[in-house]
Design an enzyme around this catalytic site. Structure first.
Site, PDB file in Angstrom:
ATOM      1  N   ASN A 211      32.712   8.529  49.258  1.00 47.46           N
ATOM      2  CA  ASN A 211      32.272   8.574  50.649  1.00 47.46           C
ATOM      3  C   ASN A 211      33.245   9.457  51.434  1.00 47.46           C
ATOM      4  OD1 ASN A 211      34.530   6.946  51.437  1.00 47.46           O
ATOM      5  ND2 ASN A 211      33.366   5.085  50.990  1.00 47.46           N
ATOM      6  N   ARG A 212      32.953   9.668  52.706  1.00 46.07           N
ATOM      7  CA  ARG A 212      33.768  10.594  53.497  1.00 46.07           C
ATOM      8  C   ARG A 212      35.231  10.158  53.542  1.00 46.07           C
ATOM      9  NH1 ARG A 212      36.146  10.445  57.912  1.00 46.07           N
ATOM     10  NH2 ARG A 212      35.231   8.427  58.462  1.00 46.07           N
ATOM     11  N   LYS A 213      35.466   8.861  53.730  1.00 46.82           N
ATOM     12  CA  LYS A 213      36.839   8.367  53.805  1.00 46.82           C
ATOM     13  C   LYS A 213      37.565   8.574  52.479  1.00 46.82           C
ATOM     14  CE  LYS A 213      39.567   4.211  54.727  1.00 46.82           C
ATOM     15  NZ  LYS A 213      39.526   2.751  54.999  1.00 46.82           N
ATOM     16  N   GLU A 214      36.893   8.239  51.371  1.00 49.23           N
ATOM     17  CA  GLU A 214      37.505   8.406  50.052  1.00 49.23           C
ATOM     18  C   GLU A 214      37.795   9.876  49.758  1.00 49.23           C
ATOM     19  OE1 GLU A 214      35.415   4.611  47.739  1.00 49.23           O
ATOM     20  OE2 GLU A 214      34.377   6.539  47.885  1.00 49.23           O
ATOM     21  N   ASP A 280      26.184   1.731  45.272  1.00 49.18           N
ATOM     22  CA  ASP A 280      25.649   1.491  43.930  1.00 49.18           C
ATOM     23  C   ASP A 280      24.229   2.023  43.817  1.00 49.18           C
ATOM     24  OD1 ASP A 280      28.017   0.058  43.401  1.00 49.18           O
ATOM     25  OD2 ASP A 280      27.123  -1.802  44.137  1.00 49.18           O
TER      26      ASP A 280
END
Length: 496
Positions: A211-214, A280
């Site tokens: 995701n964007r944060k990761e 998922d």
């Protein structure tokens, strides 16, 4: 710069139609998700905390288990490979997977290993507390050898591999790297739902889905804008040899970034109730689409639509092909031309998806041998009665029985292609019988449309539709227009 133009609907629906032939090998952390719902009516006398009065409890598979559940729910085959404990949570996961129809031979229950579980407590569907029971521990030598053995045994029967890393231990200490190397050697694509900051352990994977944060954490700084997403993804591609990166961006959709091109797909979520397990669903759907022949952008578009459906559900959610098809119709519109030509079972699924969206479905039928103004007028009138129109088309053999040995002039493939290209027609289904009764019974349209040369009591399938709560509509015909008349003029050499 990211391109924002969406792919056409045809490859998306074509890929979904192939899901049933795909087998996905899923390796990762299995988690038991518990959902306790209740009401809060008072504060505890023991401490300044609310008291939750339980009203119900459900359990579901989380982590890699939810990936498996989504794959099976979408009609494909999933093979889970993991190590869990011999505890109650582990037993529950094995039972749930077996009930789902997933294979369990690749699961190893080991004493001394705790199965991860997450308990979410909600008051009137508003989550107030999460309680986790877990022990983050890498696999020991015996567990690792067993997992690799199960993985190798299952790999030959799978088209694609997913590594679902929740950081609970299954893919730690080089296990992910070893599995990726095995996949590369076997020529099997491998997708990774990553965890943590160090993506070097996923080096060589076909793609990762942060995701964007990761994504920002992996490159050491926050990323927000399109160009920042692209730069960060390409930094990871260059450093770790990924073929491409699929970055999920919450309300801003998804970005598919390769070494030379990047595409952005806008979000499709209508109303967000719960994001539990949405990632998922995204990787499960993306893997199925990729294995079904979709390119990465088309696969991401399908996965994006899937994510938009499940965040509108509560709990660890999964979706069906019908829900996914409906979401794609909202986002990309109906299929066009030859991809609107369906068999009866595909048409039934499509009709169910349309009805799920609250759309009315109409049906008409005929030979439509040489298309003329009368046909076009009939189809336009039929489409005006409904939101979606399915056309039942007599097969070549059926036309010969009804019209004689010299017919049809145009074969069923050509007739279907021409009709599917009309704006009035949303789907064409060829039927072999002399009448469309069996097809009408399978589709159960809301509206059955025929020409005014019929009476309602002579319309095939009228009783079926009416008993199901539908209606029959007779529309005016264009005088003097018929295929038989057109053929007669051609034989006479007349154009009048």
């Amino acid at each position: 710069m990211i391109k924002h133009n969406p792919p056409s609907p045809e490859p998306l629906h074509r890929a979904i139609a192939r899901f049933g032939g795909v087998t996905v090998l899923v390796v990762g952390d299995l988690i038991l998700d518990r959902f306790v719902n209740g009401v809060i009516e008072r504060i505890s006398p023991e401490a300044p905390i609310p008291v939750l009065h339980g009203r119900g409890e459900t359990s579901a598979m989380g982590g890699a288990g939810n990936v498996v559940a989504n794959i099976v729910s979408l009609g494909a085959r999933a093979i889970p490979v993991s190590v869990i404990g011999t505890d109650t949570a582990g037993d529950s996961l094995v039972r749930m997977l077996a009930e789902l129809g997933a294979e369990t031979a690749g699961l190893s229950q080991q004493r001394g290993r705790m199965t991860s579980s997450k308990s979410r407590f909600s008051a009137l569907n508003q989550q107030v507390l999460r309680f986790d029971e877990e022990e983050i521990k890498p696999l020991d030598e015996t567990e690792r050898a067993g997992l690799i053995r199960h993985f190798r045994a299952a790999l030959a029967g799978a088209e694609i591999v997913i590594l679902s890393d929740y950081g609970k231990g299954i893919l730690l200490d080089g296990v992910a790297a070893e599995l990726i190397a095995i996949c590369r050697e076997a020529g099997k694509p491998v997708l990774v739902d990553p965890k943590g900051r160090d993506y070097a352990r996923y080096a060589g994977a076909t793609a990762i889905t942060p995701n964007r944060k990761e994504l920002g954490e992996a490159v050491g700084h926050a990323v927000f804008a399109d160009d920042e997403i692209v730069a960060a993804a390409r930094e990871l591609i260059s450093a770790h040899g990924f073929d491409f990166v699929v970055a999920t961006r919450s309300e801003k959709g998804m970005s598919v970034v390769g070494p030379d091109e990047a595409r952005h797909i806008a979000t499709q979520a209508r109303e967000v109730f719960d994001v539990s397990g949405a990632g998922d669903t995204v990787i499960a759907t993306f893997a199925l689409a990729l294995a079904s022949g979709a390119d990465p952008v088309a696969a991401a578009s399908i996965a994006n639509a899937a994510g938009g459906v499940v965040v509108g559900k509560r709990g660890t959610a999964r979706l069906t092909v019908e829900e996914l098809t409906g979401a794609l119709f909202r986002s990309h519109g109906p299929t066009a031309h030859k991809d609107a030509i369906l068999d009866a079972s595909s048409a039934a699924r499509m009709v169910a998806a349309w009805k799920e969206e609250g759309l009315s479905v109409g049906f008409t039928n005929g030979c439509f041998d040489i298309l003329h103004a009368g046909h076009v007028s009939l189809l336009h009138a039929a489409r005006s009665q409904c939101d979606r129109l399915v056309l039942g088309l007599n097969s070549d053999a059926s036309v010969r029985r009804l019209k004689g040995p010299g017919r049809p002039v145009n074969d069923q493939h050509d007739r279907a292609c021409v009709l599917a290209a009309l704006a009035s027609v949303d789907a064409v289904v060829v039927f072999e019988e002399d009448t469309p009764l069996a097809l009408i019974e399978a589709l159960l349209p809301d509206i059955l449309v025929k020409g005014a040369d019929y009476t309602i009591d002579t319309v095939v399938g009228a009783d079926v539709v009416q008993k199901a709560g539908g209606r029959v509509v007779l529309v005016d015909l264009v005088a003097g227009k018929s295929t038989t008349g057109t053929i007669g003029k051609l034989r006479a050499g007349s154009t009048s």
